[in-house]
Design an enzyme around this catalytic site. Sequence first.
Site, PDB file in Angstrom:
ATOM      1  CE1 TYR A 190      -3.870   2.308   0.861  1.00 14.67           C
ATOM      2  CE2 TYR A 190      -2.364   3.243   2.480  1.00 14.67           C
ATOM      3  CZ  TYR A 190      -3.542   3.313   1.756  1.00 14.67           C
ATOM      4  OH  TYR A 190      -4.384   4.381   1.929  1.00 14.67           O
ATOM      5  CE  LYS A 194      -3.588   5.067  -1.455  1.00 18.09           C
ATOM      6  NZ  LYS A 194      -4.603   5.550  -2.416  1.00 18.09           N
TER       7      LYS A 194
END
Length: 289
Positions: free
Chosen positions: A171, A175
């Site tokens: 993640y 990002k």
Amino acid sequence: MGALEGRVAVITGAGRGIGREHALLFAAEGASVVVNDLGGSNTGDGTDAGPAHDVVAEIRAAGGAAVAHTDSVASWSGAHSLVQQAVEEFGRLDIVVNNAGILRDGFIPTMEESDWDAVIAVHLKGHFSVLRHAAAYWKAQSKAGDQPNAAVINTASGSGTTIPNAGQCNYGSAKAAIAALTLVAAEELERYGVRVNAIAPIARTRLTLATPGMGALMAEPEDGGVDLFSPANISPLVAYLATEKCPVTGQVYAVQGGAISQLRGWHDVDTIETDGLWQIDDIAGRLPS
């Protein structure tokens, strides 16, 4: 007249959470909205057309204009059909809000390849795929002499920009890459009349509530006070960045509670230099740490 009157927006992951609030606010401010949501679980498993259609029904009941799109933006064809649907339904496309995301947390030594691939696909490829097809549309528009006044708002995270979270290597990597993609896209697409920015939000959603320790920090006020961590508190910034008169591009903003912060990426904080060729011992004695 609303701040987004006459503009057409596609919003991914708009069936729930922050994306839903974006869609509701955009419609209330006069935009026509394509509500994209595959309807999967937190981990991206399964599909459910219900959430996207529910948001569309809510917008229409309030007098707004919206249609549902339930393909996955992690697929090239799904992203293309999203952009195409906006143009076919509403005659144009002015705004892309890339918001769709999933979580498959795990520590590096035990993370499965499928968990890495799925998160990168939904977040990073999903952002790029929609951006790419929208950019092709805007480029063609510009080349035809109809210069767009378009806006893209991507969704990064503190996990990839300011506060690395153990257990979120997939993640956080996605990002951080989205923040970088935003800066590159802002440079590339300015000539076609497109502004590109990103937000790094923290709000009470099913994804943040699934992250250990986050739920208690963002609980709803028991006294009925101002709910600063409501996902609805994120959307006004996104709406402003999507307005025709907003001049901002190439920026990443953290938005959480009652604070909006401008973020900057990697930059020099300390430097060592040499007049000759680098030597291991010289580096070892002087390298900033």
